[in-house]
Design an enzyme around this catalytic site. Structure first.
Site, PDB file in Angstrom:
ATOM      1  N   GLU A  59     -32.801  -6.647   0.337  1.00  0.00           N
ATOM      2  CA  GLU A  59     -32.951  -8.128   1.072  1.00  0.00           C
ATOM      3  C   GLU A  59     -33.462  -7.676   2.542  1.00  0.00           C
ATOM      4  O   GLU A  59     -34.663  -8.136   3.038  1.00  0.00           O
ATOM      5  CB  GLU A  59     -32.259  -9.159   0.831  1.00  0.00           C
ATOM      6  CG  GLU A  59     -32.002  -9.761  -0.397  1.00  0.00           C
ATOM      7  CD  GLU A  59     -33.437 -10.486  -1.008  1.00  0.00           C
ATOM      8  OE1 GLU A  59     -34.136 -11.060  -0.214  1.00  0.00           O
ATOM      9  OE2 GLU A  59     -33.478 -10.389  -2.179  1.00  0.00           O
ATOM     10  N   TYR A  65     -33.226 -17.805   3.899  1.00  0.00           N
ATOM     11  CA  TYR A  65     -33.952 -17.340   2.691  1.00  0.00           C
ATOM     12  C   TYR A  65     -33.019 -16.129   2.261  1.00  0.00           C
ATOM     13  O   TYR A  65     -32.738 -16.033   0.917  1.00  0.00           O
ATOM     14  CB  TYR A  65     -35.209 -16.647   2.811  1.00  0.00           C
ATOM     15  CG  TYR A  65     -35.923 -16.107   1.565  1.00  0.00           C
ATOM     16  CD1 TYR A  65     -36.361 -16.736   0.450  1.00  0.00           C
ATOM     17  CD2 TYR A  65     -35.729 -14.747   1.655  1.00  0.00           C
ATOM     18  CE1 TYR A  65     -36.773 -16.134  -0.400  1.00  0.00           C
ATOM     19  CE2 TYR A  65     -36.368 -13.999   0.493  1.00  0.00           C
ATOM     20  CZ  TYR A  65     -36.821 -14.670  -0.635  1.00  0.00           C
ATOM     21  OH  TYR A  65     -37.434 -14.210  -1.716  1.00  0.00           O
ATOM     22  N   ASP A  72     -39.415 -18.452   0.502  1.00  0.00           N
ATOM     23  CA  ASP A  72     -40.289 -17.858   1.592  1.00  0.00           C
ATOM     24  C   ASP A  72     -41.616 -18.057   1.583  1.00  0.00           C
ATOM     25  O   ASP A  72     -42.228 -19.334   0.905  1.00  0.00           O
ATOM     26  CB  ASP A  72     -40.043 -16.279   1.205  1.00  0.00           C
ATOM     27  CG  ASP A  72     -40.679 -15.849   0.029  1.00  0.00           C
ATOM     28  OD1 ASP A  72     -41.231 -16.718  -0.674  1.00  0.00           O
ATOM     29  OD2 ASP A  72     -40.698 -14.561  -0.248  1.00  0.00           O
TER      30      ASP A  72
END
Length: 218
Positions: free
Chosen positions: A41, A124, A142
């Protein structure tokens, strides 16, 4: 939007994902650890999947745990992250690893508020880690997800991924037993079908449900 419309869209999206999703991405491997998912991520922030694929497996092989990051020199793993750009990413990884060791006994936390406390983790990223690493009952929005939701359901927030309306809709749609798949499906759908420019509306399995199709492509 009725509940039936939402359910039909989710079912259609998940069916598409089963046949067309990018299931071979290494950070989607069922055996990927929460730390490896967190690293993915971080890498994916403002960075394409193709770029991340070029460094991810070698990086997590070399630095599989927060301790391995803390024990290394930041210049060393910073060089390994260099091909991805976004230089502040090195500080994110280093400081988050220190937090995980100091505050969470070396384990990536499994609560949203604790994930948000990690350096460089926004709403997010936290939601995505929770959904993917811990099967959390959450949704993540997103830019790509906001675009899909706005087009399908006629929202005016296509360019506003942080808009509360997008998050509330995503959370309403997310199936409690497949939140991770739902997030992955939206990401992949936005990358290959509902793209920012020249979306493939003719080949879209959700075209019959989509207000963007009805209004923009009559």
């Amino acid at each position: 939007m009725t509940d039936d419309d939402g359910d039909e869209f989710v079912d259609t999206l998940l069916e598409w994902y089963t046949d067309n999703g990018r299931h071979d991405l290494p950070w989607r491997d069922p055996n990927a650890t929460p730390f490896e998912i967190l690293i993915a991520e971080y890498m994916l922030q403002q960075t394409s999947v193709e770029q991340v694929l070029g460094v991810y497996e070698e990086f997590v092989g070399k630095y599989p745990t927060p301790a391995s990051i803390v024990d290394a020199e930041s210049d060393e793993f910073g060089e390994d992250l260099e091909p991805l750009g976004l230089h502040k990413r090195t500080a994110y990884v280093e400081r988050a690893s220190e937090q995980i060791i100091g505050q969470y006994d070396g384990e990536v936390p499994n609560r949203l508020d604790e994930l948000l406390d990690l350096h460089g983790v926004g709403e997010y990223t936290a939601a995505s880690v929770l959904a993917h690493a811990y099967d959390g009952d959450v949704a993540a929005v997103d830019t790509n997800v906001a675009r899909i939701l706005a087009r399908v359901f006629g929202l005016e927030t296509e360019d506003e991924p942080d808009a509360r309306e997008n998050w509330e809709l995503a959370e309403r749609l997310a199936p409690s037993d497949r939140c991770g798949d739902f997030v992955h499906a939206l990401i992949d759908f936005g990358a290959s079908v509902c793209t920012a420019s020249n979306p493939n509306c003719e080949g879209c399995p959700a075209s019959g449900l989509c207000e963007y199709t009805d209004t923009e492509h009559d």
